[in-house]
Motif scaffolding. Structure first.
Motif, PDB file in Angstrom:
ATOM      1  N   ASP B  23       0.823  -1.223   0.000  1.00 20.17           N
ATOM      2  CA  ASP B  23       0.000   0.000   0.000  1.00 20.17           C
ATOM      3  C   ASP B  23       0.853   1.267   0.000  1.00 20.17           C
ATOM      4  O   ASP B  23       0.546   2.230  -0.685  1.00 20.17           O
ATOM      5  CB  ASP B  23      -0.921   0.034   1.240  1.00 20.17           C
ATOM      6  CG  ASP B  23      -2.054  -0.961   1.116  1.00 20.17           C
ATOM      7  OD1 ASP B  23      -2.258  -1.482  -0.004  1.00 20.17           O
ATOM      8  OD2 ASP B  23      -2.728  -1.233   2.129  1.00 20.17           O
ATOM      9  N   ILE B  24       1.916   1.238   0.810  1.00 24.43           N
ATOM     10  CA  ILE B  24       2.700   2.466   0.970  1.00 24.43           C
ATOM     11  C   ILE B  24       3.699   2.646  -0.174  1.00 24.43           C
ATOM     12  O   ILE B  24       4.021   3.763  -0.558  1.00 24.43           O
ATOM     13  CB  ILE B  24       3.368   2.487   2.358  1.00 24.43           C
ATOM     14  CG1 ILE B  24       2.261   2.553   3.421  1.00 24.43           C
ATOM     15  CG2 ILE B  24       4.298   3.676   2.522  1.00 24.43           C
ATOM     16  CD1 ILE B  24       2.706   2.357   4.823  1.00 24.43           C
ATOM     17  N   CYS B  25       4.156   1.516  -0.758  1.00 21.25           N
ATOM     18  CA  CYS B  25       5.113   1.636  -1.876  1.00 21.25           C
ATOM     19  C   CYS B  25       4.408   1.927  -3.203  1.00 21.25           C
ATOM     20  O   CYS B  25       5.061   2.349  -4.153  1.00 21.25           O
ATOM     21  CB  CYS B  25       5.924   0.352  -2.019  1.00 21.25           C
ATOM     22  SG  CYS B  25       7.138   0.164  -0.729  1.00 21.25           S
ATOM     23  N   ARG B  26       3.094   1.699  -3.248  1.00 21.95           N
ATOM     24  CA  ARG B  26       2.381   1.836  -4.526  1.00 21.95           C
ATOM     25  C   ARG B  26       2.592   3.203  -5.196  1.00 21.95           C
ATOM     26  O   ARG B  26       2.962   3.255  -6.374  1.00 21.95           O
ATOM     27  CB  ARG B  26       0.881   1.545  -4.339  1.00 21.95           C
ATOM     28  CG  ARG B  26       0.169   1.356  -5.670  1.00 21.95           C
ATOM     29  CD  ARG B  26      -1.304   1.091  -5.506  1.00 21.95           C
ATOM     30  NE  ARG B  26      -1.591  -0.044  -4.649  1.00 21.95           N
ATOM     31  CZ  ARG B  26      -2.197   0.032  -3.465  1.00 21.95           C
ATOM     32  NH1 ARG B  26      -2.589   1.196  -2.992  1.00 21.95           N
ATOM     33  NH2 ARG B  26      -2.428  -1.038  -2.755  1.00 21.95           N
ATOM     34  N   PRO B  27       2.415   4.312  -4.460  1.00 23.83           N
ATOM     35  CA  PRO B  27       2.603   5.606  -5.134  1.00 23.83           C
ATOM     36  C   PRO B  27       4.035   5.822  -5.642  1.00 23.83           C
ATOM     37  O   PRO B  27       4.246   6.543  -6.608  1.00 23.83           O
ATOM     38  CB  PRO B  27       2.298   6.628  -4.025  1.00 23.83           C
ATOM     39  CG  PRO B  27       1.591   5.880  -2.967  1.00 23.83           C
ATOM     40  CD  PRO B  27       2.016   4.468  -3.057  1.00 23.83           C
TER      41      PRO B  27
END
Lengths: 171, 485
Positions: B23-27
């Motif tokens: 979730d946090i690495c997606r952007p």
């Protein structure tokens, strides 16, 4: 440099990891290092990591910053070029306080920061030993240095301690 | 660490460690969304405006601004103090809340620290521009020079400010980067090709070993310990720029605490503005929850109330001092030509945060967003009121004047907001905007899943039952999902 071979055990829970480390150590096997995706509290009691001495470094660097700031200001406005500005005294010790404080914090932070980078061998362009790339994601990793003679017995030991996966890696 | 099971969860949904990473690495790993591009284009246009305005000021001099002989400080110092104040919430979240063991900071500290750094950069540009000849900015440092043994004046609060702001900026950068190392390593371990090489250099070879973590926690705690007085000292020293002068309306002992409270107040409002947008655009609703928003609103309520008390205290002390110049300065603020700015400040900063007493309002996202903008406007006017209304009518009525900003003043201000958002949008594009490692730390005891399990096991202890049942429940907790870490 001679290559080192490691048996690597991967765990999926911090409690299983802690119990696993204890069981491996109870069997007399030395552990090279443990890698976790986040700081596991209480791990230092199981893995016997010594307390960090960074606070001592911070204190020493802070004292250095304080002394340097005091000496600098004293030298510049009291000794080297005393000036009469609005009738203020030439040794205005109260005016020293803000800058002395700032330099204490600055030196303590950066001195401790450099000590932190040195102690962890954190250097740009370095090539670290990465035992398993999932150690920064969702796996807790135990690495044990092995030789050709004991690698299978160590692997069994790791498996029995609760690891979900065991593999080897040579650096 | 124990955490009460009746406290609200800090991570909602049922994410595991890998989901948090995803979730946090997606952007960072995916191509930017349309929303990001629209935001970035607008911000970058603002940045260009800032470049033009700054360049024009450097080229023609401070005559490009609306300053006059009476009002020698105006929007430049207003904007400087406003931006420095905004920066303070970042350090407060990362340092003070860590010292007080407030785990809810874990999801928001990264963006808040980034905000600090970018806000201080914006603040520094005003100091630089305000010098008139920015290429001589190094004169503010005590360097050996060719004018004989001539040193800077260490009695001057402006020199204290140079040391305070530069120390604050450097220490904030160090704190932020040390905290980023584990998360950059996570991005590195998932990346391939050129990205892997770039993040390898940025990660400094972090391996996440147990020894490193011990030192990491140690340095984080000590940096918090020394950053807490630092953050208080910085805005105190900024307030000294005014308080040590002889200008009526500035020469007051309440300035240091009042400025610090105002800084935290405006800083938290800006954190709210940024996070309310970021959590939706980056789909981080499970990590930056309504509970986080509510807690920050409570801080806004408390600091807003402190600021309100400070305004009233100023008025009282002006009257009680019996100094006619002081009394006139405040009468002029309240009912002089800039009365509208004073009352706008009072409405935005004193009345609007009081609405946060209502739970329904402080848990409303739309209301929070509106209030965060209102507070930022109010805090800008606070600095404007302090600076311009105190200067425009000085001891000599023949020199009284009004201040009117020029288009360059407006360009520099709007442009600095563009500069800030350009940097912030680049940050969320290339670096993890939530501290992954610290959020994973919460999963075991403070996630929705962990709370539900703990409640299920602990339920019988809430009832008046016999001792043996309680013992059995305790055993269940120990055997089942431990709340300890």
């Amino acid at each position: 440099m001679k290559n080192k071979k490691f048996a690597i055990g991967l765990y999926d829970d911090e409690d299983v990891l802690k119990a696993g480390i204890t069981s491996i150590q109870n069997k007399g096997q030395e552990i090279f290092d443990v890698y976790t995706p986040y700081p596991v509290h209480g791990l230092e009691n199981v893995f016997f990591v010594p307390r960090s001495r960074l606070p001592i470094a911070a204190f020493c660097f802070g004292c250095l910053g304080l002394s340097l700031a005091f000496l600098m200001i004293w030298y510049m406005i009291t000794y080297d070029w005393p000036m009469d500005i609005g009738g203020k005294p030439n040794f205005p010790i109260v005016s020293f306080i803000p800058i002395c404080f700032e330099w204490t914090v600055l030196f303590a932070s950066f001195g401790m920061g450099f000590t932190f980078f040195m102690a962890n061998r954190l250097i740009p362009f370095s090539t670290p030993r990465i035992m398993d790339e999932r150690a920064t994601d969702d796996r807790f990793v135990v690495a044990i240095e092995v030789t050709d003679n004991n690698e299978s017995s160590v692997a069994d030991l790791i498996r029995q301690s609760g690891a979900v996966e065991v593999k080897y890696k040579t650096f | 660490m124990h955490e009460s099971i009746i406290r609200k969860p800090l991570v909602t949904g049922t994410p595991d460690m890998h989901t948090v990473t995803e979730d946090i690495c997606r952007p960072v790993e995916s191509t930017p969304s349309k929303a990001w591009w629209i935001g970035f284009s607008l911000a970058f246009a603002g940045f260009i405006l800032w470049l033009v305005s700054f360049g024009y000021t450097a080229w023609v001099g401070l005559g490009a601004w609306g300053l006059n002989k009476t009002v020698g400080w105006a929007w430049d110092i207003t904007n400087f103090v406003w931006w420095v104040g905004i920066g303070h919430a970042g350090t407060l979240i990362s340092a003070v809340l860590l010292l007080f063991r407030q785990s809810w900071r874990n999801s928001i500290n990264r963006s808040a620290e980034a905000m600090t750094i970018f806000a201080v950069i914006c603040a520094a540009t005003y100091i630089l521009a305000h010098m008139g000849r920015p290429w001589l900015a190094y004169w503010a440092f005590p360097l050996p020079n060719q004018f004989g043994s001539l040193w800077v004046n260490f009695n001057s609060p402006l020199i204290w400010d140079v040391f305070a702001i530069s120390t604050y900026f450097s220490v904030s950068c160090l704190f932020w980067y040390v905290g980023l190392l584990p998360d950059i390593a996570t991005v590195r371990d998932r990346a391939t090709g050129v990205r892997k090489q770039v993040y390898s250099v940025l990660s400094f070879g972090w391996t996440s070993s147990a020894r490193s973590w011990i030192r990491f926690e140690s340095i984080s705690l000590i940096l918090s310990g020394i950053s807490t007085p630092l953050v208080l000292s910085v805005h105190t020293i900024v307030s000294f720029d005014f308080a040590t002068s002889v200008i009526p309306g500035w020469h007051t002992t309440i300035f240091p605490p009042y400025f610090v409270a105002g800084a935290i107040f405006s800083g938290f409002a800006m954190v709210q503005t940024l996070l309310l947008v970021a959590r939706v655009v980056l789909k981080l609703e499970n990590y930056i929850t309504l509970y986080h928003i509510e807690l920050m609103n409570i801080i806004i309520l408390v600091t807003g109330s402190i600021v309100g008390v400070a305004y009233l205290t100023e008025l009282f002390i002006a009257w009680y001092s019996g100094v006619e110049y002081e009394q006139y300065a405040f009468l002029n603020r309240v009912s002089g030509p800039y009365w509208w700015a004073y009352w706008l400040m009072m409405t935005c900063n004193v009345i609007s945060p009081q609405l946060m007493w209502f739970k329904k309002l402080r848990t409303s996202l739309v209301f929070t967003f509106i209030i965060s903008i209102v507070v930022n406007i109010g805090m800008w006017f606070e600095r404007f009121v302090i600076i311009v209304t105190s200067l425009h009518r000085d001891y000599l009525p023949s020199s009284w004047a009004m201040f009117t900003p020029t288009i360059v003043d407006v360009g520099l201000y709007v442009g600095s907001i563009g500069l800030f958002f350009t940097l912030f949008l680049l940050f969320i594009r290339f670096l993890p905007s939530v501290a992954m490692a610290e959020v994973k730390l919460l999963l075991k005891h403070s996630s929705e899943e962990a709370k539900n399990k703990a409640k299920k096991h602990a339920h019988p202890t809430h009832q008046p039952v016999e001792g043996n049942v309680v013992i059995a429940t305790t055993a269940t907790i120990k055997k089942g999902e431990s709340n300890e870490e």
